[in-house]
Structures are given as structure tokens and as C-alpha cells.
Design a protein around this motif. Structure first.
Motif, PDB file in Angstrom:
ATOM      1  N   HIS A 125     -20.602 -14.053  49.377  1.00 11.74           N
ATOM      2  CA  HIS A 125     -20.080 -15.161  48.582  1.00 11.74           C
ATOM      3  C   HIS A 125     -19.003 -15.894  49.369  1.00 11.74           C
ATOM      4  CE1 HIS A 125     -19.897 -16.999  44.572  1.00 11.74           C
ATOM      5  NE2 HIS A 125     -18.611 -17.194  44.804  1.00 11.74           N
ATOM      6  N   VAL A 126     -18.950 -17.200  49.231  1.00 17.22           N
ATOM      7  CA  VAL A 126     -17.950 -18.013  49.931  1.00 17.22           C
ATOM      8  C   VAL A 126     -16.845 -18.397  48.958  1.00 17.22           C
ATOM      9  CG1 VAL A 126     -17.542 -20.137  51.220  1.00 17.22           C
ATOM     10  CG2 VAL A 126     -19.708 -18.899  51.502  1.00 17.22           C
ATOM     11  N   ASP A 127     -15.617 -18.048  49.308  1.00 16.74           N
ATOM     12  CA  ASP A 127     -14.480 -18.452  48.487  1.00 16.74           C
ATOM     13  C   ASP A 127     -14.154 -19.921  48.725  1.00 16.74           C
ATOM     14  OD1 ASP A 127     -14.184 -15.975  47.366  1.00 16.74           O
ATOM     15  OD2 ASP A 127     -12.678 -15.299  48.811  1.00 16.74           O
ATOM     16  N   LEU A 128     -13.634 -20.569  47.685  1.00 15.60           N
ATOM     17  CA  LEU A 128     -13.266 -21.977  47.749  1.00 15.60           C
ATOM     18  C   LEU A 128     -11.782 -22.129  47.474  1.00 15.60           C
ATOM     19  CD1 LEU A 128     -16.186 -23.375  45.533  1.00 15.60           C
ATOM     20  CD2 LEU A 128     -16.234 -22.762  47.964  1.00 15.60           C
ATOM     21  N   SER A 129     -11.210 -23.205  47.979  1.00 16.41           N
ATOM     22  CA  SER A 129      -9.814 -23.494  47.653  1.00 16.41           C
ATOM     23  C   SER A 129      -9.662 -23.640  46.143  1.00 16.41           C
ATOM     24  CB  SER A 129      -9.367 -24.778  48.339  1.00 16.41           C
ATOM     25  OG  SER A 129      -8.107 -25.171  47.823  1.00 16.41           O
ATOM     26  N   SER A 130      -8.591 -23.065  45.593  1.00 16.86           N
ATOM     27  CA  SER A 130      -8.336 -23.214  44.160  1.00 16.86           C
ATOM     28  C   SER A 130      -7.473 -24.432  43.851  1.00 16.86           C
ATOM     29  CB  SER A 130      -7.676 -21.939  43.615  1.00 16.86           C
ATOM     30  OG  SER A 130      -6.486 -21.680  44.315  1.00 16.86           O
ATOM     31  N   THR A 131      -7.180 -25.234  44.890  1.00 15.54           N
ATOM     32  CA  THR A 131      -6.411 -26.466  44.703  1.00 15.54           C
ATOM     33  C   THR A 131      -7.380 -27.627  44.493  1.00 15.54           C
ATOM     34  OG1 THR A 131      -4.715 -25.628  46.193  1.00 15.54           O
ATOM     35  CG2 THR A 131      -4.703 -27.999  45.745  1.00 15.54           C
TER      36      THR A 131
END
Ligand SMILES: [Ca+2]
Ligand SMILES: [Ca+2]
Length: 478
Positions: free
Chosen positions: A76-82
Motif C-alpha cells: 500500500h502507498v501512503d499519501l500526504s495527510s495535508t
């Protein structure tokens, strides 16, 4: 379809194409302009945001997977939470719900930024990726159509006083859910109850999702294509417990991992054991719904109608004649009684599920489409919705925590591992003790009980079977 392949070094840009068709949602032109940005275009039909009832909108839940070309493993690829790190062309905006346990986002929503209806056509999206090391990767972008279920009060029970139906104490009145506060059980007004003690819920803690708060719900049941994609991206040991091949009851999944395939990608997927469903939802960074949320998603905030189905009346027309069978426009030509909704409820004529959204056409009404108050499809009929019930201690211990995009790797690969999810290691067993906390709602193509498709019916309020049944699947919420 072929995944896209990118060599990620510090400023290497490759240009490959891919697309993903999930019902009428398409993701195209995926490209990686630098080592932390992924761009694509998205299209889907009949998008909406309305400022009158039901005061909601649809959305696409976007999550990304990558394959390390050295190991062959997908992750899974994490994404910026901003939110400002991402961009979406008009008329869309990016929405991050902030519900992930990690500092990074496990996915994001794309939705209309303002009131409007119509098709989304090739909207340009740019997403900031997090935590990618240098290496060579394939990327896949997934999009699932969702419907926003706004925060608002709603009723449990349809006022019939049926033995399985929720009610307010010892009255016949529906029970008003007006917060996520804990709910007592008992015969006094203000406590949740049922006419038959055999169907009494357990007391509901504050952390148990009751349907008052905002969630997003998958517009459709999990499809053949979605489960096939999931299987093909698992590791060689993770696939073993999740591997489904089936060519009966209008199902079609063939081939060997990692090249499993289906001839009916848009058809609803049965045969999902409880552990299969939970693993898919963990992998998609979603979660199962509760049986309270099921009633909210169907009924909305309005006054209950006795014996109502998901479309808000007590009349049903059964889809018994299939047209365009097996195609992306598979539907039914069965006549619809005035005041009834069209559903695949019972075995007459068609011995298996239909395409998700089979009853919806461009100009169909809520009734003709069989849609819920908010616009969710097939909550009555087609495939049983496997949800979390209120009759088992493991069920009411559920806190609504979300999948993180990964299923277990060791020591037992291929299972959901979200802490409060009940019976996530359930064996695919016919034992009635294999999956405590599971219940099924909404009826299905196999249903023979008259009341099974009704919103408030809880005949299967406790259905702790982990087995793969031909009529059981589900969908995720978040
Ligand atoms: Ca269903
Ligand atoms: Ca997980």
C-alpha cells in the motif's frame, strides 16, 4: 490490465499509461512526474452534490498500490495527510477525513467542491505520495464509488413491532438515534429493545458506530472485478486463504493467481466468507458497517414506513428477466409495480446476482433504481450485506477502526488485522460459532423469507457463519 511501471530515482520521469474501469469510474493517464507525485485523470458518470434532501454527494475513494520490481511484492502507498499537498481540477476537490491511525493518509476522497450534478470527465488529479524509497515500482491506482451519508439523526425500526425489529423500549415506536453516545437496552422508553428477547441487542458502547456520524458508503456491493484485483495483488502466501475460483450461480472467477480473471467484472460478488470480506476491506483501507449504519444508509432521517425496503416503500418488484446478460449494461426488463422498487430478491427467473447498479438508468427514479434515501444501490436484494451485528460481545466491541491497506504477512498470511474487527480470523466454516459478531442484512437472490429484504428486519441479527455462501458478500464504509 497491465500495471504501469516506473523507475523511481531522484528525478526520473517515465510516461506509461494505465486505466482502471470500476463500473463507470475510469482512471487514466497515470504518470509520475517526480519521485513523490502521481498524476492521473478521473472520470465517472452521474456525479452529484445537492443542497436539498438528501443533502449529500457522491465521491471516489482513491488508494494506490505499488509493486517492488525487485521482490515482486505489492504494498500500500501512503499519501500526504495535508490536503494542500494534493490537487484536483474543477469541479472536484480532495477530501481527507483524518480517520487513519497513521500520520499518513491511506487514501483520499475526490468529490464535487460545490453543488452540481453531471459527469466528471477527465478531471486532472495530482497526489503527493509519502514514504517511497528509491527503487523500481509498478503502480496501480484504485477508485471505488462512494456515497456520503451525512451526520444526522435517524430511526431504528419501522414501527411494526415485529419480533426481530428494533423499537423504543416496550413501545411499538421506532428508536431515535440522535448521537453516538452509548445506548442502553431494556423495556423502558429511551432504551433499545425488541419484541422478542431472542433478538435483543447488547448494550452499545459509545465507541460502537451507531450511524449518527458521517460516513461514506460504497455505492455498490463488492464486484467480481474488485475481488479479482485484490486477489491478484496479494503475495503468494496471502492468496492461499483468500483464493476463490467459482463458475456457478452466475459467478465467474477462473485462472491461477496472480492472473485470476472474470468474465463478469461488474457483477456483485457472492461467496465472500467473513474473513474474505474483512481482508478485502482492510486492503482497501475501509471497514465493515454495523447493522445500525445499514438502517441509516437505507432510511435516512425520515419517518419510518412500516415494512419498508431500501427504496422507502413496502412494495417490491422482483427482477426475474435479465437483459444484456453478462455485459456492462446488464439489467432487467421485469415490470415494476407502481410504488414498488426493483430488486433481485428471491430465486425466481435468475439464479444468481446481477450487475451492481443493474436497475439504475439515466432517468430512473429512486424507486425504479431500488436506491436508498442517500443513493446507495442494492441494499435490498442481490447479495446479502455482511455487517457487524449487536447480538454478540465481539460485535459490540467494534470501534469503527479502519483498515490500513495491508493484510497479514506472518505468521498466518492473508487476513485482516484491524484490532476491533470481530472474528477477522474466522475459518471458512459451516460452524455456527465460526464468526461471532457477523450478521447479514437486506436479503439476496436466494431469499425465501418475505421480510428478509426489509430495512428493519433482523431475522439474521446473529449469523456467525464464516463460510462462503453463494448469496453473501458486502461492501465497505469509512
Ligand atoms: Ca445487497
Ligand atoms: Ca491491516
Amino acid at each position: 490490465m497491465k500495471p504501469i511501471n516506473f523507475l523511481i530515482t531522484l528525478f526520473v520521469v517515465l510516461s506509461c499509461l494505465s486505466n482502471l474501469l470500476a463500473n463507470n469510474l475510469q482512471i487514466t493517464n497515470v504518470n509520475l512526474p517526480n519521485d513523490s507525485t502521481l498524476n492521473f485523470n478521473i472520470s465517472w458518470e452521474n456525479s452529484w452534490r445537492v443542497g436539498v434532501a438528501p443533502n449529500n454527494h457522491d465521491a471516489a475513494w482513491i488508494f494506490i498500490k505499488r509493486r517492488d520490481c525487485a521482490s515482486g511484492q505489492w504494498s500500500h502507498v501512503d499519501l500526504s495527510s495535508t490536503p494542500a499537498d494534493h490537487s484536483a481540477a474543477a469541479p472536484l476537490e480532495v477530501y481527507i477525513d483524518g480517520k487513519d491511525a497513521s500520520p499518513e493518509a491511506k487514501g483520499l476522497f475526490l468529490r464535487r467542491a460545490a453543488v452540481g450534478v453531471g459527469n466528471i470527465t477527465n478531471a486532472a488529479i495530482s497526489i503527493r505520495l509519502k514514504g517511497l524509497e528509491i527503487g523500481e515500482f509498478d503502480f496501480r491506482v484504485f477508485g471505488i464509488e462512494m456515497v456520503q451519508i451525512p451526520e444526522e439523526s435517524f430511526y431504528l425500526g419501522d414501527g411494526t413491532g415485529g419480533s426481530t425489529v428494533y423499537r423504543d423500549g416496550n413501545t411499538f415506536n421506532p428508536f431515535l438515534v440522535s448521537s453516538e453516545d452509548s445506548i442502553n437496552v431494556g423495556s423502558s422508553v429511551g432504551s433499545l429493545s425488541t419484541a422478542s428477547t431472542s433478538y435483543l441487542p447488547l448494550p452499545l458502547p459509545a465507541a460502537f458506530p451507531k450511524g449518527y456520524a458521517q460516513i461514506y458508503c460504497m455505492k455498490y456491493e463488492i464486484t467480481h472485478r474488485q475481488y479479482v484485483d485484490f486477489m491478484n495483488l496479494l503475495a503468494s502466501d496471502q492468496i492461499i486463504p483468500r483464493n476463490i475460483s467459482v463458475t456457478v450461480s452466475r459467478h465467474n472467477i477462473t485462472g491461477a493467481w496472480p492472473n485470476k480473471a472474470t468474465l463478469v467484472p461488474h457483477r456483485a460478488m457472492g461467496y465472500l466468507g467473513w474473513a474474505d470480506l474483512l481482508a478485502y476491506l482492510d486492503w482497501s483501507a475501509l471497514r465493515p458497517m454495523t447493522d445500525l449504519e445499514f438502517e441509516k444508509i437505507c432510511r435516512g432521517p425520515v419517518t419510518p414506513i412500516a415494512n419498508e425496503y431500501a427504496w422507502g416503500t413496502n412494495l417490491v418488484s422482483n427482477a426475474t428477466v435479465v437483459v444484456n446478460d453478462g455485459t456492462p449494461t446488464e439489467g432487467s426488463s421485469s415490470p415494476i409495480t407502481p410504488g414498488a422498487g426493483l430488486a433481485k430478491l428471491g430465486t425466481a427467473g435468475i439464479a444468481g446476482p446481477l450487475r451492481v447498479g443493474f436497475a439504475a438508468k439515466t432517468a430512473t427514479s429512486r424507486l425504479e433504481a431500488g436506491a436508498t434515501f442517500y443513493g446507495v444501490m442494492e441494499m435490498t436484494g442481490n447479495i446479502h450485506e455482511s455487517v457487524i451485528g449487536t447480538r454478540a460481545p465481539l460485535g459490540v466491541a467494534f470501534t469503527g477502526d479502519l483498515g490500513d491497506g495491508e493484510v497479514t504477512k506472518s505468521p498466518v498470511p492473508g487476513f485482516a488485522d484491524v484490532s476491533s474487527w470481530p472474528s477477522k480470523n474466522a475459518p471458512l466454516s459451516t460452524s455456527s460459532s465460526s464468526a461471532p459478531g457477523k450478521c447479514i442484512k437486506g436479503g439476496a437472490w436466494t431469499s425465501t423469507l418475505a421480510g428478509e429484504g426489509k430495512i428493519s428486519d433482523r431475522i439474521y441479527a446473529n449469523y456467525p457463519y464464516g463460510q462462503r455462501y453463494n448469496s453473501q458478500g458486502g461492501r465497505g464504509v469509512r
